[in-house]
Structure formats: C-alpha cells, structure tokens
Write a protein that holds these residues in place. Structure first.
Motif, PDB file in Angstrom:
ATOM      1  N   SER A  16       0.844  -1.196   0.000  1.00 27.69           N
ATOM      2  CA  SER A  16       0.000   0.000   0.000  1.00 27.69           C
ATOM      3  C   SER A  16       0.881   1.248   0.000  1.00 27.69           C
ATOM      4  N   GLY A  19      -1.360   8.188   0.983  1.00 26.45           N
ATOM      5  CA  GLY A  19      -1.408   9.018   2.173  1.00 26.45           C
ATOM      6  C   GLY A  19      -2.779   9.607   2.398  1.00 26.45           C
ATOM      7  N   MET A 350       2.395   5.001   3.933  1.00 28.76           N
ATOM      8  CA  MET A 350       1.407   6.058   3.779  1.00 28.76           C
ATOM      9  C   MET A 350       1.904   7.314   4.495  1.00 28.76           C
TER      10      MET A 350
END
Length: 672
Positions: A16, A19, A350
């Motif tokens: 992943s 943000g 993120m």
C-alpha cells in the motif's frame, strides 16, 4: 486495475502506497491534477474523509454527498483504493455550538474550546449517538463501493482527548471502578487510601485526579487505564456498526506507537484491529532517527502474537510542523525511512498528507506534493519510492523472522513512572527502553519489543528496562524463562511496585529479587551533572543503588563515591543454563554495548566488525528470503551476498555495493 475487498487478504494488491487525501481543502479543478500525479507516483491507496464530518453533514441529519461522490468516483476511475475514514475525529462546528458540553475538560477543569482535533469527551453518550449517526450514513452510502477496501475509524484516538475530567467522565470513572473492584473496601486496599486520610466510604465520593496537587498514584494509574478503556469502547462502537453494514471490510484505527508511554494502551487495543496501523514521526533532536524507525516497527510487529504485517498509516516526507525546530529530511532520507519501515514488517507506506496544505494548523507540514509543486526533490523521491514499492510486490505478506532478543515494554509501567513523585523524576521511560534496543540494533540483531504478557518462548535474551510496575504473573514468567535456560537482564527501577502501584516490600527490585539473587537497600539517585564510574571502566549518570548480593556473582563494582566497592552489576547462574543479570546503575550506551558483547553475545564479535551505517533487515516466507540493505552512511558499503536485487533488477553473483544513502533489497530462495 480491478479492486475487490472480497478476495484479497490485504487491502491492496501490492504494498500500500499513498497518504491522507483531503480534497475538501482544494478547488475541484485541482482534483484531476492530484489523481494524475498519484498515478505518476504509483499511489494505490489514499485515506479519505478523515476530517470531513462538517462538510458531509451540514446540519443534524442533513447531508451534502455530491462533492464526496465526485471524488470517490474519480479515485475509483483511476484505480486508487480508498481507506475510508469515519470522520468522527472532527465534530462539526454546528454540533459543538449546540452541545458546548461535548469538548473535553482538563485536569484543572478548563474546558477545551472548538478548533483542535478530537474535541469530544469519550464518555459522553450523547456525542456517541451523533458519531454513530454519521458513521452509519457514510457506511451505508460508500461501504459497498468496490474500491473502498478498508475502514479507518476516527484518527489518532487519544491524541487530543486522551483524558477528560468532566462530570460525565467522573461518573463513568466511578462505574468503571465499581466494576473493577466490586467493593469500596477493596479499592481502599488497592489504592492505600489510609495515607493522608483519603479513605473512601462510597464510590460516589471518588473524583478523577483533578487539579495540580499531588494525588494518589494508584488513583492516577487507574484513571489512565479507565481513559484508555473509554476510548477503546468508542472505537468498538464504531467498529460494531461498520461490521454490521460491511462485514467483509477490515477495520482499523491509527496508533501512535513510539518509545514513550502511549496516549492509550495499544497492546490491549491490538486484538480488536483487523489490520494494525501506525503513525510514526521522527523527532528533530533525535541523534539516531533511523533507530527510532526500527524501534517503532519492532513494537508494532510484536503487538500481535502471530507477527503479521502491519500498515504504516502516516509519516512525513520531510519536516513536520509541531516540533520546536522542524528539521527537513536530507536527500534520500525519505526513501531510507520508508524502506526501513517495510523491512521491520509494514506492508504499506502512507503519509500525512498527499498535498501540503495552504491554510490551517498544519500548513507547514510537508506533503507528498509540497507547496512548490511536483518539480521538487520531495516529489521526485516520492515517485522513486513508488517505483521501489511496486518492485517490492513479492515482499507482500512475508514476515520478519522471530527474534532471539525480547525487550519488555508496558504502557502501564510508563504511566506509573510519570504519575506521582519518584526518587529521580528525570528518568523518562522511553529513553531506557531505547538505550537497550539501540545496543542490539547497532549489532544488527533482530529485536522484538513486546508486551509483558506475550509468550517468552523462543527468545535467548529477555531485557526488562525500567519496568517499574510488574504484575505477579510477569515476574513468575520471567523466572520460568531463566529456568528454561534464558538470559534475563533487569535494569534500574524495575519491579518496584505491583499492579496496584504499591511498593513491593523486602528490598528492591521486589518482583525480581529472588531470580536475580540480589536486594537493594536504598536508591542513590545522582544530581544533575553528576556521573559515576565502575571498576571495569564503565560510566553512567542519573542512578545508582546500594545492592546486597544474595547468591549472585559481581560483574562490576562502584568506584569512588558513597558506594565505593559496592556491587553495581551482578549475574546469577541458574540450573538449566539460565542467567539473571541485574544492572543497578544507569550505565551509558557504550557500557550497555560492552555488556551485551561480553556477557550476552561473546561469540558475535565487536560492533566494529559491522559495516558502518548499513542497516540490514530480513523478511521471509517458507521458501523465500528478502534481505533489506539500507545505507545510512556517507560511504558506499560492499558485502558478500547472492540473489536477485529487486530495485535494480540485477542478479547478484557474489557481492553487492550499496551506494551511500541508498537502499537495496535482495531476494533469494531458501535452501530446500
């Protein structure tokens, strides 16, 4: 790109990357530029809607979905998954105007005013009703969207409303205490209320620890526990509603795990998370920020018993805005930090946030797209990182191998140290834990930073740094660990009080006295600027003790001063090969490394044998191994290794050069 939350164990098909995305801060004309830049950078997931409550619900039960529908659809069209937030971190201004009793109240009975984050009392049932209404509305409208892949409950719970001392909280605290103790007599016994004549005749007489005066430390500790439980109860209420509507979607909230005691007790929250998520920011004055990155990852990974991958939900591309002096990251540091988080078990990278804000309280917090735009060092490194993470797709789902070194970390011990007056009130809990973690980290050893109730089996060494509060069960399990052949290291100010924050009598360190074979008669805290020396050349500051040996051998003695010649560091050998080491003195980092090298790991060689500045991490599956090589140093590092280097796509035959400030990841098959 096809996204489905029904057939994948992780919310994204690769690591992943993305943000917090706050499109409400920008004109819709910017949104299409945003998603184009996201695709350029390789972003595959954003956290959406965290602070959008007041823009979605404009009055009670009145909703404006049009703008949110548009951005949700735009992200989906561009193959970008959504970690969808319940927006309860930011109650609307209209709600707070109608309910001025909702904001938290400080210990001095000053009520918070609207304008900050998490402006609500966790115990207020009326706020809970409003919060669950917006949660239901968001979940019913967007939970079935294919590219909505997980739920993000509120935001950094406790980071603004960790404690509330209002009358509603006071009543809830009394209910919590009655459930825990059953009778007021048992509470009086646990708290030692006979001191200063604070004996209670009824639960209804108990108040939270309001005001600035000295308070019973047992009361304050229970209020910390209560406050954590109240916030967890709120999380669980939102989670239950989300699971009712979207049972297949994972639910989490973002922790703030670091080296100091946390806002809430994350180790006890962890079982309620489908995916563990963490926000981590390095501190500008930190002399070794890369070790802080490693420490937080080692804690996150150890919050579960199965060591499953976790998600780095927030960190910064460069400077933050909330420290006294906010240091910008050096070239390459953005990538090194991110890859180090992955090396320590995160399956995601993120940031806060996608685009740096023009206005508001965090307008000078760095973003993936800075104020200067995409033609910048930050965005070029963000794009390079996105390419790295795509090439690291084979790492997804692998795990960090079980460590041989365990370090105990307990929020309750940290809370108890900072609550109430102590012999030395300048002993931050996190500093002690990080000092011992650093000694093993510099040697390249894997370390698990685990809650005291986790299983100790499989570890060779267990370190107990400044674990002031220790339950009987923890002490018993530490003794069993030594009996099974393990090496136990106990450091100053450990085992002093029981779970009720009452001193264990008979000599310090009470909980570990028998297994260590020593007892301390009196603490000798040092004054500011004072230092001590041991007869083996080790030095330190802050803390010394008058120790008596009762079955242990002496490794080092105090040299000079009031404790001249008295034992400072001891070891007791046990049947079965186990050893129990007591470090009664606040020895410095070099001394800790010498102790580890000479007593715990004599066959490993000195730290100087390691390549300076090169951090090595490993993740593995049953058949494969991924070796992360992160060069924090100023010189190129060369080491012998074979395999496929994932970031450059090159085959490594015998040796690999990791350029200064760069990273490499080598994939190799395990021997059959």
């Amino acid at each position: 790109m096809t996204l489905s939350h029904t057939d994948q164990p992780w919310p994204t098909t690769g690591i992943s990357f993305g943000g917090d995305y706050n499109p409400e801060q920008w004109d819709p004309s910017v949104w299409r530029e945003d998603v184009a830049l996201m695709r350029q950078a390789g972003v595959n997931m954003v956290s959406l809607g965290i602070f959008s409550w007041g823009l979605l619900e404009t009055a009670e039960g009145v909703y404006d979905w049009a703008w949110f529908d548009e951005i949700v659809e735009l992200l989906g069209e561009n193959g970008i998954a959504i970690d969808l937030a319940t927006p309860t971190a930011a109650p609307p201004s209209w709600l707070l105007a109608e309910h001025p009793e909702f904001p938290p109240v400080d210990h001095d009975m000053t009520q918070h005013w609207p304008g900050a984050r998490l402006g609500w009392c966790p115990s207020n049932p009326d706020f809970r009703t409003h919060a669950l209404r917006i949660v239901r509305a968001v979940a019913e409208r967007y939970g079935s969207r294919e590219h909505v892949v997980m739920w993000h409950v509120s935001n950094e719970l406790g980071g603004g409303n960790g404690h509330c001392y209002c009358d509603v909280s006071a009543a809830a605290f009394r209910t919590w205490l009655e459930k825990k103790y059953g009778t007021v007599e048992k509470l009086n016994e646990a708290w030692g209320t006979a001191f200063w004549g604070h004996y209670y005749r009824s639960f209804k007489h108990i108040l939270p620890p309001r005001g600035n005066d000295s308070k019973n430390p047992s009361l304050m500790l229970d209020f910390d526990r209560f406050s954590s439980d109240e916030l967890l109860d709120h999380y669980l209420a939102e989670r239950a509603l989300l699971k009712e509507i979207t049972p297949d979607l994972p639910v989490t909230t973002n922790f703030m795990v670091g080296a100091e005691p946390d806002a809430v007790d994350y180790a006890r929250w962890a079982p309620h998370m489908d995916i563990l998520a963490n926000d981590h920011y390095t501190r500008s004055p930190d002399p070794v920020p890369q070790q802080d990155v490693a420490f937080s990852g080692d804690r996150m990974r150890s919050l579960t018993t199965d060591r499953r991958p976790w998600l780095l939900m927030e960190h910064s591309t460069s400077a933050v805005n909330w420290q006294p002096r906010n240091r910008a990251k050096n070239p390459g540091e953005l990538i090194r930090d991110a890859i180090s988080h992955v090396a320590h078990g995160s399956d995601g990278v993120m940031y806060f946030q996608w685009r740096a804000s023009r206005a508001g309280a965090e307008q000078f917090h760095s973003g993936m797209v800075p104020h200067a735009g995409p033609d910048t060092k930050i965005f070029r490194e963000v794009t390079a990182l996105g390419g790295h993470l795509q090439r690291l797709a084979p790492v997804l789902g692998s795990r960090v191998p079980a460590a041989k070194v365990g370090i105990l970390f307990d929020n309750e011990a940290g809370w108890a140290i900072r609550r109430g007056v102590k012999p030395n009130n300048f002993l931050p809990y996190g500093a002690a834990v990080r000092a011992w973690h650093a000694a093993f980290w510099r040697r390249g050893d894997g370390v698990d930073v685990l809650p005291p109730w986790n299983d100790y089996a499989g570890y060779d060494t267990l370190v107990v740094p400044q674990l002031f509060l220790v339950a009987d069960d923890t002490a018993k399990r530490a003794e069993e660990f030594v009996a099974m052949g393990g090496t136990l290291i106990v450091t100053p100010f450990s085992g002093i009080v029981d779970e009720n924050d009452q001193v264990r009598l008979g000599g310090y360190p009470g909980a570990f006295r028998d297994v260590l074979g020593v007892w301390t008669e009196e603490f000798y805290p040092l004054q500011e600027g004072e230092t001590f020396r041991l007869d083996n050349g080790w030095n330190g500051r802050e803390w010394t003790e008058h120790v008596h040996v009762a079955g242990a051998d002496v490794i080092a003695r105090y040299e000079g001063g009031p404790l001249d010649g008295e034992p400072a560091v001891t070891v007791r050998a046990h049947l079965g090969g186990g050893r129990a080491v007591y470090v009664s003195a606040g020895i410095d980092g070099d001394a800790i490394e010498n102790l580890v090298a000479g007593l715990i790991e004599p066959d490993r060689g000195p730290v100087s044998d390691k390549i300076p500045g090169l951090e090595v991490g490993i993740r593995e599956t049953d058949s494969d191994e991924f070796v992360f090589l992160i060069n924090h140093g100023a010189d190129d590092a060369e080491l012998g290794i074979r395999g496929a280097e994932l970031l450059t796509g090159r085959t490594v035959e015998d040796s690999l050069v990791v350029p200064a400030g760069d990273v490499r990841v080598v994939h190799r098959r395990k021997a059959a």
